[in-house]
Design an enzyme around this catalytic site. Structure first.
Site, short mmCIF file in Angstrom:
data_model
loop_
_atom_site.label_atom_id
_atom_site.label_comp_id
_atom_site.label_asym_id
_atom_site.label_seq_id
_atom_site.Cartn_x
_atom_site.Cartn_y
_atom_site.Cartn_z
N ASP A 129 20.90 28.18 -50.16
CA ASP A 129 22.89 27.52 -50.42
C ASP A 129 22.97 26.31 -49.81
OD1 ASP A 129 22.15 28.53 -47.75
OD2 ASP A 129 23.66 29.98 -47.67
N HIS A 130 22.21 25.91 -48.39
CA HIS A 130 22.60 24.49 -47.74
C HIS A 130 22.40 23.08 -48.28
CE1 HIS A 130 24.03 27.58 -44.88
NE2 HIS A 130 24.25 27.06 -43.93
N ASP A 194 22.41 31.80 -38.87
CA ASP A 194 23.55 31.36 -39.72
C ASP A 194 24.55 32.20 -38.62
OD1 ASP A 194 24.85 29.86 -42.12
OD2 ASP A 194 26.18 30.68 -41.52
N ARG A 476 35.30 27.41 -41.59
CA ARG A 476 36.05 26.43 -40.40
C ARG A 476 36.19 24.55 -41.19
NH1 ARG A 476 30.19 27.16 -38.08
NH2 ARG A 476 30.86 29.33 -37.34
N SER A 671 28.03 26.42 -35.32
CA SER A 671 27.21 26.74 -36.32
C SER A 671 26.04 27.23 -35.49
CB SER A 671 27.29 25.50 -37.22
OG SER A 671 27.89 25.31 -38.33
N ARG A 673 23.29 26.66 -35.39
CA ARG A 673 22.09 25.03 -35.47
C ARG A 673 21.48 24.86 -34.47
NH1 ARG A 673 26.43 21.00 -38.04
NH2 ARG A 673 26.90 22.89 -39.34
#
Length: 781
Positions: A129-130, A194, A476, A671, A673
């Protein structure tokens, strides 16, 4: 408890060829021939085990439990022996499932490959999806993404097949919407790579965002560690109506608690107002709980969730959840660490921003605020959708406003984009006419993906550096997040308010009181939005975009070319030397907010998420250097010249010089990440020293063998100068609860000695000594 319910808790759920069905024991088969969503072989719903664990813990603690505690403690590895104290002890948990989006899944799967294990131990999925950039529209953008990212998609698909991980192809939709539609259920403990994984709390689930190394632990079958969360209760009274939406609840909560107010806590919603919110509305609220730093958010099981489960083909799960209802709601008399009360009947529509998601304003006041602060009033683009607000109800309420405008001869004055949350949502809003209405009013329907929400937006309507305003239904709004333009003022609100402001074309528009002018000159007000909670004709599943892993994947080949600039196999980090860290350089002293977007930017950098060395070229390029208030401009203390942060770090590393980063409050917000932790480790960093950390980032740093440390006295931040050398002492007697010491050697020959706190436990100290959690895992095999 009825005997058939104890049987169904052991249901083994599997996907039949061409159909969604559940395999059940003979004792229950007559009662459970209900269509099911996709579950991997071997996954199961074990309410009975959770119930037993809750009973053990409740007897030990001898007090009523919150819902959060029931689900979390219900998944303890050792409920009889686990030390349990909110905010202090570390819990060892057994999550039910893992979910990874494609940007983070690359590094997670690369780490899993490095572990040497043959197959995942718990049901796991990858969701593409990213990596889909919004540019001209859904079909063209999707085709381009498949071509540009072919190597990465092939890696993820084959790695999934080899190691037993389900693979949702590009176009499936956004990970959190797919989880809500297929995998979340009341009482499940799910971790996802995520930060918005908490979306699943809308279905009474405890869903927690983590880094890839945490996901590897769970996929490896190792108990997963989580600091025992505090519990913040949000009591809801009254009911939502008119222009007020579920999004306004979390926008209000964010304004109250701020971006760090939920750190170390689960936010648990309760009270009579809960029943006025749809299941997907509850998911919206939980989703954006990530913006207050919360571990996760959750709602108690109710009839709204039951209806949603039934509408998404999981009626048999709701039937069992009904039987275990007491385990899926808080006990009467349970105590919260903090309580916030919100009367939904009095709550007004809100809009938060710019530049931070906790700056809350009533919509009625935003025009005046914009004029006061010189924010551009013209709304250049309105964007609805994202993992936060892309449900059928969201789209229906937005379409009801668009229809009113069209009936008066109006279209949007602003550009307008629409992002469906999943292929199922896309297909259903196309069938039911919502998509056509949204297009007719001027909207562009984008691919079923994250798109502009995470910076995957090839924006053309303004120049870089041009001051402008956008309004989104996203979560965000950090500087430059959506379009990489630091001059874009991004505001977060509900899809309804976004749509109304896109029609009006201005931030200075309150749809509750202000008028629009129809094509014939007539003045009119928009009526409050309406929309069905769920489709009356059930969902249209759309195209089948799921790849089920084979039962045996050992013969599947996973290719990673040594010459690839997108993928790179990992090399283990070095073990700790066994000595204190001497004469570390201060790479950068960061001023103010430093999110994971600042530490490891997304947008165009997403394409390097599977290549650690390449993506390390974005390390801290968005952080503000306190020395000169500049971005990506620091002094190389070896050469005396100024350069980019990654360039100076590489120069230090090449010359055998290790370094630290010094930061401010809530460092690593945003995030999940883990690249924000991997990159400093890869480029020679040893420690990050700040006033306070965001939860996920602190854990990610520990996992990669870094030292996340906090000033015992926050004022000591001011003692550190950009040209200092630092030594971190006390590591030879490194134990939980005992502070370390930093000796700061200034350029003028003077010194300061300061104390640094840490939150390492015994297990995490072993990660540090081994060089990383992955190294430690391999040592124990």
């Amino acid at each position: 408890m009825a005997s058939y319910c104890l049987t169904v808790t052991r249901l083994r759920l599997a996907l039949g060829t061409g159909a969604r069905r559940v395999h059940v024991s003979a004792a229950f088969s007559a009662k459970a021939q209900v269509a099911m969503s996709r579950f991997e072989p071997g996954s199961f719903i074990n309410y009975e085990k959770m119930h037993e664990n809750i009973a053990i813990v409740q007897k030990r603690l001898n007090r009523p439990l919150t819902l959060s505690e029931k689900i979390v403690y219900g998944h303890l590895d050792d409920p009889a022996g686990q030390d349990i104290e909110r905010g202090r002890t570390y819990l060892r948990l057994r999550p039910d499932r893992v979910a990874m989006q494609d940007a983070t899944a690359q590094m997670a799967m690369l780490q899993f490959i490095s572990s040497g294990l043959p197959r995942v131990a718990v049901p796991s999925t990858i969701h593409c999806d990213h990596l889909i950039e919004a540019q001209v529209g859904a079909d063209e953008d999707m085709q381009r993404a498949k071509e540009v990212n072919h190597e990465v998609y092939n890696f993820l698909a084959t790695a999934g097949a080899k190691y037993g991980v389900g693979f949702w192809k590009p176009g499936s939709g956004i990970i959190h919407q797919i989880i809500l539609e297929n995998y979340a259920y009341p009482g499940v403990l799910l971790i996802g790579t995520d930060s918005h994984t908490p979306n699943g709390g809308g279905l009474g689930a405890i869903c927690i965002g983590v880094g890839g190394a945490d996901a590897v632990d769970v996929m490896a079958g190792i108990p997963w560690e989580l600091k025992c969360p505090k519990v913040i209760g949000v009591k809801l009274t009254g009911s939502l109506s008119g222009w007020t939406s579920p999004k306004d609840v979390i926008l209000k909560v964010a304004g109250i608690l701020t971006v760090k107010g939920g750190t170390g806590a689960i936010v648990e919603y309760y009270g009579p107002g809960v029943d006025s919110i749809s299941c997907t509305g509850m998911a919206t609220i939980c989703n954006m709980g990530a913006e207050i730093g919360a571990t996760t958010s959750v709602f108690p099981y109710n009839h709204r969730m039951k209806t949603y489960l039934e509408k998404t083909g999981r009626g048999d799960i709701s039937a069992v959840a009904d039987e275990f209802h007491k385990d899926l709601v808080p006990d009467a008399g349970c105590e919260y660490d903090q309580v916030v009360e919100i009367n939904l009947s009095e709550l007004k529509p809100h809009i938060n921003g710019p530049f931070t998601p906790d700056w809350a304003h009533p919509v009625s006041e935003i025009g005046a605020m914009a004029q006061k602060h010189d924010w551009p009033l013209e709304v250049k683009v309105g964007l609805i959708g994202s993992c936060t607000n892309s449900s059928y109800e969201d789209m229906g309420r937005a379409a009801s406003l668009a229809k009113q405008a069209l009936d008066k001869g109006l279209k949007c004055k602003s550009e307008f984009t629409v992002t469906p949350g999943s292929e199922q949502i896309r297909a259903t809003i196309e069938r039911d006419g919502y998509a056509k209405i949204l297009r007719d009013v001027g909207g562009m329907v984008l691919a079923n993906a994250c798109g502009p929400c995470i910076g995957q937006w090839n924006r053309k309507d303004v120049k870089m550096g041009e001051k402008n305003t956008i309004v989104t239904s996203y979560n965000r709004n950090f500087t430059g997040r959506n379009d990489a333009n630091p001059a874009t003022h991004a505001f977060v609100t509900s899809p309804e308010i976004v749509t109304a402001m896109a029609i009006a074309g201005t931030l200075n528009f309150n749809p509750e009181t202000d008028y629009l002018t129809a094509a014939n000159g007539e003045k009119f007000k928009l009526e409050p939005p309406t929309g069905d909670e769920l489709p009356s004709r059930d969902f249209d599943p759309g195209q089948d975009t799921y790849q089920h892993p084979p039962s045996e994947g050992s013969t599947v080949k996973v290719d990673v070319s040594p010459s690839s600039n997108r993928l790179q196999l990992l090399e283990p980090f070095n073990r700790w030397s066994g000595r204190d860290l001497e004469d570390l350089r201060v790479l950068i002293k960061v001023k103010g907010k430093c999110t994971t977007d600042h530490i490891s930017a997304a947008g165009p950098w997403l394409k390097f998420r599977g290549h650690l060395d390449n993506i390390s070229n974005n390390m801290l390029i968005g952080a503000i250097n306190i020395e000169n208030n500049g971005v990506n401009k620091i002094k190389n203390q070896l050469s005396g010249e100024y350069g980019g942060v990654p360039d100076v770090a590489r120069h230090y590393k090449a010359n055998g010089v290790s370094w630290v980063v010094v930061g401010d409050e809530n460092y690593g917000e945003g995030s999940s990440r883990e690249h924000a932790a991997l990159e400093p480790r890869h480029l020679g960093g040893c420690a990050i020293i700040v006033k306070s950390f965001a939860r996920i980032h602190e854990t990610n740093l520990k996992k990669q063998g870094m030292l996340p440390l906090t000033f015992m006295n926050p004022l000591d931040y001011d003692k550190i100068r950009p040209d200092d050398k630092m030594s971190i002492t006390g590591l030879e007697s490194f134990v939980p609860g005992k502070p370390l010491t930093a000796v700061i050697k200034h350029g003028d020959g003077s010194q300061d000695s300061i104390s640094l706190n840490h939150t390492f436990n015994e297990t995490q100290i072993e990660w540090f000594k081994a060089g990383s959690a992955l190294n430690r895992m391999k040592e124990l095999q």
